[in-house]
Enzyme design. Structure first.
Site, PDB file in Angstrom:
ATOM      1  N   ARG A  38      15.642  35.713  43.802  1.00  0.00           N
ATOM      2  CA  ARG A  38      15.961  36.130  42.440  1.00  0.00           C
ATOM      3  C   ARG A  38      15.116  37.337  42.033  1.00  0.00           C
ATOM      4  NH1 ARG A  38      17.686  31.346  39.065  1.00  0.00           N
ATOM      5  NH2 ARG A  38      16.452  32.037  37.312  1.00  0.00           N
TER       6      ARG A  38
ATOM      7  N   TRP B   9      25.836  30.330  34.832  1.00  0.00           N
ATOM      8  CA  TRP B   9      24.958  31.011  33.870  1.00  0.00           C
ATOM      9  C   TRP B   9      25.645  32.247  33.299  1.00  0.00           C
ATOM     10  CZ3 TRP B   9      19.109  32.299  35.097  1.00  0.00           C
ATOM     11  CH2 TRP B   9      18.474  32.659  33.914  1.00  0.00           C
TER      12      TRP B   9
ATOM     13  N   ASP C  75      13.472  32.170  39.873  1.00  0.00           N
ATOM     14  CA  ASP C  75      13.550  31.003  40.766  1.00  0.00           C
ATOM     15  C   ASP C  75      13.702  31.408  42.229  1.00  0.00           C
ATOM     16  OD1 ASP C  75      14.924  28.241  39.050  1.00  0.00           O
ATOM     17  OD2 ASP C  75      14.330  30.109  38.102  1.00  0.00           O
TER      18      ASP C  75
ATOM     19  N   SER D  73      17.425  19.259  39.519  1.00  0.00           N
ATOM     20  CA  SER D  73      17.362  20.312  38.501  1.00  0.00           C
ATOM     21  C   SER D  73      16.554  19.817  37.310  1.00  0.00           C
ATOM     22  CB  SER D  73      18.772  20.693  38.044  1.00  0.00           C
ATOM     23  OG  SER D  73      19.568  21.125  39.126  1.00  0.00           O
TER      24      SER D  73
ATOM     25  N   ASN E 211      11.398  28.059  39.140  1.00  0.00           N
ATOM     26  CA  ASN E 211      10.409  28.580  38.201  1.00  0.00           C
ATOM     27  C   ASN E 211       9.418  27.519  37.749  1.00  0.00           C
ATOM     28  OD1 ASN E 211      12.979  27.684  36.672  1.00  0.00           O
ATOM     29  ND2 ASN E 211      11.419  27.651  35.065  1.00  0.00           N
TER      30      ASN E 211
ATOM     31  N   GLU F 163      13.868  23.747  33.115  1.00  0.00           N
ATOM     32  CA  GLU F 163      13.814  24.146  31.708  1.00  0.00           C
ATOM     33  C   GLU F 163      13.458  22.974  30.794  1.00  0.00           C
ATOM     34  OE1 GLU F 163      14.293  27.069  33.669  1.00  0.00           O
ATOM     35  OE2 GLU F 163      16.085  25.867  33.984  1.00  0.00           O
TER      36      GLU F 163
ATOM     37  N   ASP G  99      11.078  34.067  35.240  1.00  0.00           N
ATOM     38  CA  ASP G  99      12.059  33.060  35.650  1.00  0.00           C
ATOM     39  C   ASP G  99      12.800  33.479  36.915  1.00  0.00           C
ATOM     40  OD1 ASP G  99      13.551  30.598  35.433  1.00  0.00           O
ATOM     41  OD2 ASP G  99      15.244  31.794  34.781  1.00  0.00           O
TER      42      ASP G  99
ATOM     43  N   THR H  87      22.828  19.053  40.220  1.00  0.00           N
ATOM     44  CA  THR H  87      23.820  20.122  40.354  1.00  0.00           C
ATOM     45  C   THR H  87      23.989  20.559  41.802  1.00  0.00           C
ATOM     46  OG1 THR H  87      22.145  21.848  39.987  1.00  0.00           O
ATOM     47  CG2 THR H  87      23.318  21.030  38.048  1.00  0.00           C
TER      48      THR H  87
ATOM     49  N   TRP I 294      29.339  36.574  41.310  1.00  0.00           N
ATOM     50  CA  TRP I 294      28.765  35.228  41.193  1.00  0.00           C
ATOM     51  C   TRP I 294      29.431  34.244  42.156  1.00  0.00           C
ATOM     52  CZ3 TRP I 294      24.702  35.319  37.750  1.00  0.00           C
ATOM     53  CH2 TRP I 294      23.995  34.125  37.600  1.00  0.00           C
TER      54      TRP I 294
END
Length: 601
Positions: free
Chosen positions: A347, A559, A322, A191, A278, A194, A320, A176, A495
């Protein structure tokens, strides 16, 4: 004054003095031309600052739409176009189309590249099918595709010069992020946090695509490319096995620490800077220890990949948070003396200022007053916990154990700021930061690892801070004092990436779709225009035919906009974002468009 600081920040004077050995000559020269926009952040320092000043605080209210371009793709459009001479290069989310447009010929499509990718990569892309942009060097355009293919395209024809696979989507790795070219290498992250990917930054040869070095975020010293004696954290050697000592058993092999944010580079110091994400899983009980080096700022030698210094901002992350957000480089006076600074808006809600030569921590303060998981960072250099945040037990997601829902944590997992990049103006010496003003409930649960399957282990819900209704602020920040200078509330998270200009104007976009222009000194709104879809792209500026243009991609998603982008309705879907941003459907819809503005002729 700004030109002196701007040049100093890029190391231009130093490079000229010692010869061209310290950086890619072509890019250092090209980024000094404000008519172009030659890399995703505008320059190696990630300042997102344009020296163009035809558009000013006095006349920006007269801006008009000059032209538009539909990308033909829906879902979230992050990043922004490059401008090299008369050519503009526009990218899209999956399937990652790249368009080359001739700005001197009615924006004609000169070529279009559309890779053939397995659509099975879409379900393993966390938080939408976004791509943050292409890079340019050596007559080539570099694209990191969703399926992790790094491809080099001939900038004139779009022909594939070489391609290489950077990861395995079958195990959850995806692409990404935007590449950064340094000298004879193309650097790119990965990426997949998760999905339990052991993440890395990799350098490929500019000419051939051959892998030169790969530095993992966690693991044995040789894999993470640290020297136990020479690599330091806060002035002290990291020591042998600095990472694996902080993980239980082999958990580091599925440890995350992904690198999908932005890279920056100081040619004079010959250091590349980036952050890691994370640790996996999101359930902190399943990974005791500090989980180094997730949530970490890395400073590396781009030639060898070896780490000069590191700083872990959120040891043993429980939320989380990051650490992948951009590192902005500036040369400023600090404490009465000139310093080479690195500023990072994490974050976790803390704005950090460090000395980028050695990683000395200078400032660590909350850039949203609602941040509550920590009372602050221990700044006492003689303390055994120096540099660590002080976690408040009531907001620890681990202290209550698995299946306990910890409520009212600020910020939410998407952070006080996510990847949307801030801007820095050498004129005002302020940083302009798009932020999220969002809190969460967080319930961890036990999860087992299966390659290629989600490895999250937490359920979230998101909402504005108690007693408030707005979910975003656009702020001006003083990195020397750690203070907010001014703050503009926004209904939804901001954003988009910001842009500061020599005309005294700062631009940003909103999730409803507005491009906004504000006064760099006061924050006063000077102009706004609603584009076809919500903006999560980054505002850029260029000059063509004697006119200054402002360009931005709109296309709601990411997100925050994943509910709209993927058609999700369960409030807990999208890792909690669907419920938090449900009202977005009242203001905007899917789209993919480039909107370009200019003053009337």
């Amino acid at each position: 004054m700004h030109k002196v600081l701007f040049a100093a920040c890029l190391g231009v004077g130093v490079v000229a003095a010692i010869g061209a050995a310290n950086a890619n000559d072509e890019l250092i020269k090209m980024q000094q031309n404000p008519k172009d926009w030659v890399m995703p952040a505008g320059n190696y320092a990630n300042q997102r600052y344009s020296e163009l000043k035809q558009i000013t605080a006095a006349n920006v209210g007269k801006l008009q739409v000059a032209w538009t371009f539909s990308t033909g793709v829906l879902r979230g459009h992050e990043g922004g176009p490059l401008v090299i001479g008369n050519m503009m290069y526009v990218h899209t989310p999956f399937p990652n189309i790249v368009y080359a447009l001739d700005l001197a010929n009615e924006n004609k499509i000169v070529w279009k590249y559309e890779p053939k990718q397995d659509p099975n990569v879409i379900p393993v892309m966390c938080c939408d099918t976004v791509n943050r942009g292409v890079a340019y060097a050596d007559g080539k355009i570099f694209l990191h595709q969703a399926d992790t293919t790094l491809v080099a395209l001939d900038a004139k024809t779009g022909k594939v010069e070489w391609s290489v696979k950077n990861g395995d989507p079958g195990k959850g790795a995806t692409g990404t992020s935007s590449p950064l070219v340094i000298k004879d290498k193309v650097l790119i992250g990965i990426s997949g946090g998760e999905f339990g990917v052991q993440c890395h930054v990799t350098a490929y040869d500019l000419k051939s695509g051959k892998l030169v070095w790969r530095a993992f975020s966690e693991g044995p010293d040789d894999q993470i490319m640290v020297d136990p004696v020479k690599t330091t954290e806060l002035g002290k050697p990291v020591g042998k096995d600095s990472s694996i000592k902080t993980w239980q058993g082999d958990q580091w092999k599925i440890g995350g620490g992904c690198t999908w944010g932005w890279l920056s580079y100081d040619p004079a110091l010959n250091m590349v800077y980036y952050g890691t994400g994370n640790p996996s899983t999101w359930n902190p009980k399943q990974r005791p220890g500090d989980n180094k080096w997730s949530m970490t700022i890395f400073a590396r030698n781009p030639d060898t990949g070896m780490a000069n210094w590191v700083y872990q901002m959120t040891p043993h992350d429980e939320w989380d948070y990051d650490g992948v957000n951009e590192m902005i480089l500036s040369d400023q006076e600090f404490g009465g003396q000139p310093r080479k600074l690195l500023t990072h808006f994490d974050r976790n809600g803390l704005g950090y200022t460090l000395d980028r030569t050695n990683g000395e921590l200078l400032v660590a303060d909350k850039y949203d007053p609602k941040v509550n998981w920590t009372s602050g960072v221990d700044m006492n250099k003689t303390s055994p916990t120096y540099g660590r945040p002080k976690v408040l037990a009531q907001y620890s997601t681990e202290s209550g154990g698995e299946d306990k829902n910890t409520k009212g944590i600020c910020p939410a997992a998407l952070g006080t700021k996510d990847e949307q990049p801030a801007a820095y103006s050498p004129d005002t010496q302020l940083f302009y930061v798009p932020t999220n003003h969002v809190c969460m409930d967080y319930e961890p649960f036990k999860v087992s690892y299966t390659a290629g399957q989600p490895y999250v282990g937490a359920t979230l819900s998101m909402y504005p801070p108690a007693g408030e209704t707005h979910m975003g602020n656009f702020i001006a920040w003083d990195n020397k004092t750690g203070k907010i200078v001014w703050s503009l509330p926004e209904q939804f998270s901001v954003w988009s990436g910001a842009l500061a200009t020599a005309g005294g104007v700062v631009f940003y976009g909103t999730l409803e779709g507005y491009l906004k222009a504000v006064d760099a000194k006061t924050g006063k709104e000077l102009y706004k225009f609603k584009t076809p879809s919500g903006i999560i792209g980054n505002v850029t500026s260029y000059e063509q035919g004697g006119r200054q243009y402002i360009a931005v991609l709109s296309g709601v998603g990411g997100w925050a906009g994943i509910g709209l982008a993927a058609g999700l309705t369960d409030p807990t879907a999208g890792l909690g974002a669907v419920g938090g941003y449900a009202a977005l459907t009242n203001y905007t819809a899917l789209g993919g468009a480039l909107t370009v503005f200019a003053l009337p002729q």
